[in-house]
Enzyme design. Structure first.
Site, mmCIF file in Angstrom:
data_model
loop_
_atom_site.group_PDB
_atom_site.id
_atom_site.type_symbol
_atom_site.label_atom_id
_atom_site.label_comp_id
_atom_site.label_asym_id
_atom_site.label_seq_id
_atom_site.Cartn_x
_atom_site.Cartn_y
_atom_site.Cartn_z
ATOM 1 N N HIS B 164 0.846 -1.181 0.000
ATOM 2 C CA HIS B 164 0.000 0.000 0.000
ATOM 3 C C HIS B 164 0.886 1.236 0.000
ATOM 4 C CE1 HIS B 164 -3.619 -2.214 0.477
ATOM 5 N NE2 HIS B 164 -3.159 -2.857 1.527
ATOM 6 N N CYS B 206 -0.778 1.928 -5.073
ATOM 7 C CA CYS B 206 -1.475 3.152 -5.444
ATOM 8 C C CYS B 206 -0.454 4.272 -5.627
ATOM 9 C CB CYS B 206 -2.440 3.565 -4.338
ATOM 10 S SG CYS B 206 -3.700 2.352 -4.046
#
Lengths: 612, 418
Positions: B164, B206
């Protein structure tokens, strides 16, 4: 805040009236004058606080300071710039001995002219002689002895005896190359005086002698036998000096780092693996202990200055190769070609890197003997020109080498249920190790074969039982010293840039010491090199490199563990900034007030003086 | 976002320092120069594969990493040249319906956690510090060779990371962050010390492209799954396992490699062109300004496989004669007569096609596996709100000037209170 002063501020109005009436003449205006001296207690107090802050600041600064061992940045700088501007050179003496030639009769040349001709030819053959690790740095120390049989001449300062007395058997007897080599060593050994002198002896023979035989011995001399003209003698001598003795017979003359497979800690682990591709067909074993004792130890001894070598061995089962082979009727064997070689290694099945002895930064060189299964036996390597390889082996730079060894008989014993256990015979094993030794030489950047073909003809390079001849070791040492010192200088430069870029990083004493010792070792290596002591120079340079690598890769250097100055400021400013601001302002205000009150007092004083 | 704040703080502090004339000279010279590596040839391949997440709901990140691990192994990078960093809490997780198995597809054809998975850094060993130590090579002496990146000037390194991330950072196991300048600094030091010839950084997270913004070392090629402000989405949910099992970017990367074997010559540009933004639901970003070669000419096996440079050994070193050890004088080394065996079968290529079922169910995507955790970072909401008012870039400046403005306010208020 409330305005306070020593002066009674709010006296009673009635009292004030009387006071005013009493002192009508003397004190006309309370706002511009005062009769008492202004007190300095509050000023002193606020200034004390301010000064204690100011005095405390260096202590705070000291307390948040981090320990940084002093690194000799200027010495690092000067070391690398010196290495850059003045490449390392070894002093070499070259000696050419012409027996049976008469330069003065045919050409009118004295020994000095011949020496100049050789020097000129050498610099033509070796254009970038200023390169690091080369001999002499451009001007070669060449001495010439010309023995025409009847007369003998030599250059001044030449150490050789004139005429050359080296037994009468030179031409008459049929000596083998090895014996000739030993004999020349005996004759010229005392001439060299233990230094690093290289000699070439040219014996002029009769026309019917047949072809010219040029041999480079395993010490530091070469000889040419046969009928050669004066010009050819000179050019051959120059070529042996410039190409063989100085460059190791290699065409490529740059220091290629992929041919320096020495670990950063100066160690090499030679890992020998015997791979049985299919142990259900046959299982081969070897008597490695014996090889190690008789064949490998001399080699390790010879390479001792260049690297600290350790040896280990293993036998692995179920290790198929990953490239394909095909059956070829003409050769009667299974064939794999050179373009398959990159895929030969089966990295998923060959668990070669099992060494426990190898430290973190040592170099492991894999030397692999592959025994094919019965299904693909015999297995041969085909070269691009269609021939079969003589060695059946290949190397991968910096990794190691592989040899495919086919059993004598490829017929599998179908009856027996037990695995077919065999041992590689000593004869075969020795041949195998000759190939492996060729590979080790290749890995170190030398040629695996013993023939050098130059401009003026072919030269046989006599091999040594130690794997490396003395002149080859000189070339290797020279290259390694250069590589190590350059690597040391660049690492030192990187380290000093890194340390300077992280001003909040702790540098422990160990790093400082390692850098210091490394610089010292490098200095030693340079001074040994300038006096021509190859071995000591190689050892010192290795030390210098390994020390500085240890310093650079020290685990305490981690940029993430250290804060920048901004972080430090951000931590302390919330504590001190608000308080400091108030302290400074209070001190300023008190100072201003005191000055103001003092002015009033002085004004009153002046008035008093006038009145009285 | 935390990093964003940190940077602002740093910037503000710099302004403060200038204002107060607190210290004269802050030496921050990070001027490294790269040593020339043109002469060296490509001799070996390394891979560093990092999964930065832990916990059950991040199953897909471990599956991503293990899938790539299998791919590079299949294409020839040996285990000793792969550094695998994995939280490794999935296979034996109590919630795993298939104990000791990890799948990257709901058809469960391929168990990624089969035999021969060598995890080098496991569980809580996966930290930013260890990651940077692996890259820079600064280990304690006791660290074994298998845990070290022992690359040299001739190495091509593949660095794959998944987890992440956000704007210029990548979370490590929910407790630490790798910031883009940490990565750039480590890469710079690697270049400085000649620890690679070429480096391919592949990141599936991301806002992956922001992680490359600080890189400046030549020879580095970077590819990320998404641009700034974009999320990377998971591909599909496995209803048996109960969580998403693979991310889209990695899924399509694997789909590309599934068609390749070790001999293939597919170029890097064909890999990069294979990413379809509609299928990825994000824009794959590649940074190639630091990379010298043309991508059309570079085969993917330069990074994902292991192609060795080989040199034929011309001859044996025959003079190694030792009289004590056998007296063999025969010149022919391998010229024995062979009984012509009737076996002439060529070994069939039975490459395991591991990912042959990956491309199935392409259009089946689910909302549940979306990268919601990326949005969970506290600051993200703020930037979203602010983004409506001001453009994204000016937020930093706005906050910085705000903080600087507070300084005179502090002085003024102190003065007022006198």
């Amino acid at each position: 805040m409330e305005e306070i002063s020593n002066f009674p501020l709010n006296p009673e109005p009635a009292e004030e009236e009387t006071l005013q009436s009493q002192m009508q003449e003397s004190t006309p205006d309370r706002k511009s004058m005062r009769t008492t001296k202004p007190g300095i207690k509050r000023l002193i107090l606020s200034l004390t606080v301010l000064f204690s802050f100011i005095i405390g600041f260096p202590f705070l600064w000291k307390s948040i300071e981090i320990y940084r061992a002093p690194l000799p940045f200027d010495r690092i700088e000067s070391f690398s710039s010196q290495l850059e501007s003045d490449p390392l050179h070894f002093p070499c003496r070259f000696q050419a001995i012409f027996v049976g030639f008469d330069f003065s009769a045919s050409r009118g040349l004295g020994p000095n002219d011949v020496a100049a001709a050789i020097t000129h030819k050498m610099s033509q053959l070796n254009p970038n002689s200023l390169r690091c690790g080369n001999c002499g740095g451009g001007d070669y120390d060449v001495s010439v002895v010309i023995d025409s049989g009847s007369s003998c001449a030599q250059t001044e300062g030449s150490e050789a005896r004139c005429p050359l007395k080296c037994g009468e058997v030179v031409f008459g007897g049929k000596l083998s190359d090895e014996d000739f080599d030993e004999m020349l060593k005996r004759c010229l050994g005392n001439v060299d005086g233990g230094g690093k002198g290289y000699s070439v002896v040219v014996f002029n023979g009769d026309k019917e002698e047949g072809e010219v035989r040029a041999v480079v011995g395993k010490y530091r001399h070469a000889w040419v036998l046969g009928h050669v003209s004066e010009d050819e003698a000179v050019s051959r001598t120059a070529e042996i000096f410039a190409r063989v003795f100085m460059n190791g017979g290699n065409e490529g003359n740059s220091i290629r780092s992929e041919f320096m497979p020495v670990g950063a800690d100066g160690r090499i682990v030679l890992s020998f693996s015997l791979l049985n591709a299919e142990p259900q067909d046959w299982i081969y074993d070897w008597s490695f202990h014996e090889i190690d004792k008789t064949l490998l130890q001399p080699v390790i001894q010879a390479l001792q200055p260049i690297a600290n070598i350790t040896v280990e061995s293993q036998v692995l089962y179920y290790t198929p190769k990953s490239s394909f082979s095909y059956w070829d009727d003409i050769h009667g064997s299974h064939i794999f070609s050179t373009k398959d070689l990159p895929f030969f290694l089966n990295s998923n099945e060959w668990h070669l890197d099992t060494s426990v002895a190898a430290g973190g930064r040592s170099k492991v060189l894999q030397l692999v003997v592959y025994i094919p299964s019965a299904k693909e036996c015999p297995l041969q390597l085909e070269l691009p020109n269609g021939d079969l390889s003589k060695t059946n082996g290949f190397i991968s730079p910096m990794w190691g080498g592989v040899v495919v060894w086919n059993p004598e008989s490829c017929v599998k014993d179908l009856e027996s249920k037990d695995p077919d256990r065999r041992v590689i015979s000593p004869q075969n094993l020795q041949k195998l190790f000759e190939v492996l030794m060729g590979q080790l030489r290749q890995l170190l950047g030398l040629k695996s074969d013993n023939l050098y073909v130059g401009q003026s003809g072919a030269y046989i390079l006599l091999g040594s039982e130690r794997g490396f001849t003395e002149w080859e070791l000189d070339v290797l040492s020279g290259k390694h010293v250069c590589f190590n010192l350059h690597s040391c200088a660049t690492t030192l430069g990187s380290l000093s840039r890194l340390v300077q870029s992280l001003p909040r990083m702790i540098i422990i004493d160990e790093i400082g010491k390692q850098v210091k010792f490394s610089l010292e070792a490098a200095k030693f290596a340079q001074s040994y090199a300038s006096t021509g002591i190859y071995n000591a120079s190689a050892v010192s340079s290795r030390q210098a490199r390994s020390l500085v690598e240890n310093a650079f890769f020290h685990p305490s250097i981690m940029s993430i563990s250290y804060y920048s100055f901004e972080h430090c400021f951000a931590i302390y400013s919330p504590f001190f900034l608000p308080v400091t601001m108030h302290v400074i302002l209070a001190a300023l205000r008190e100072w201003k007030r005191y000055k103001q009150e003092n002015r009033k007092y002085l004004a009153w004083k002046a008035k008093e003086r006038i009145v009285s | 976002m935390e990093f964003c704040f940190l940077r602002i703080l740093k910037l503000t502090m710099k302004v403060l320092v200038m204002l107060l004339l607190f210290l004269g000279n802050i030496k921050n010279s990070t001027a490294y120069f790269s040593s020339s590596s043109e002469a060296t040839m490509h001799t070996n391949n390394w891979a560093v594969l990092v999964c930065t997440s832990r916990f059950w709901f991040n199953y897909r990140h471990m599956a991503n990493t293990l899938s790539l691990y299998r791919t590079v192994k299949r294409l020839g990078i040996p285990d000793e040249r792969i550094i695998l960093m994995l939280a490794d809490d999935m296979a034996c997780n109590a919630r795993n319906k298939y104990p000791a198995q990890v799948f990257n597809n709901e058809n469960h054809r391929l168990n990624l956690y089969g035999d021969n998975v060598e995890v080098d850094y496991r569980g809580y060993e996966v930290t930013v510090e260890n990651f940077l130590r692996v890259l820079t090579g600064r280990h304690e002496t006791a660290v074994p060779r298998s845990k070290r990146l022992l690359s040299d000037e001739g190495s091509h390194i593949l660095l794959y990371m998944t987890g992440h991330g956000g704007d210029e950072f990548l979370k490590f196991q929910d407790s630490e962050e790798l910031q883009s300048h940490d990565l750039a600094d480590a890469v710079k030091q690697m270049k400085e010390k000649g620890r690679f010839k070429e480096l391919l950084i592949m990141v599936d997270t991301c806002q992956a492209s922001t992680l490359f913004s600080q890189l400046q070392s030549p020879g580095v090629l970077a590819i990320g799954s998404s641009m700034k402000g974009e999320n990377s989405y998971s591909h599909h949910l496995d209803s048996d396992v109960g969580v998403s099992v693979v991310d889209r970017f990695t899924f399509y990367t694997l789909a590309f490699f599934e068609r390749l074997n070790i001999y293939d010559n597919a170029s890097l540009s064909s890999l990069f062109n294979s990413y379809n933004p509609n299928l990825l639901m994000s824009t794959a970003y590649y940074r190639r300004d630091l990379y010298q070669r043309h991508l059309e000419e570079v085969p993917v096996t330069n990074f994902f496989g292991s192609v060795m440079e080989t040199i034929h050994t011309d001859s044996a070193y025959t003079s190694l004669t030792n009289k004590n050890f056998g007296g063999a004088k025969t010149k022919t080394f391998l010229g024995q007569s062979f009984s012509s065996s009737d076996i002439n079968s060529v070994r069939n290529s039975d490459d395991e096609d591991q990912f042959n079922n990956l491309t199935a169910e392409e259009d089946q995507h689910d909302e549940a596996g979306q990268c919601i955790f990326c949005a969970m970072d506290s600051g993200h909401l703020w930037s979203f709100i602010l983004g409506n008012v001001i453009t994204h870039e000016s937020v930093d400046f706005f906050v910085c000037y705000g903080l600087v403005l507070m300084l005179p306010l502090l002085v003024f208020s102190t003065w007022l209170s006198l």
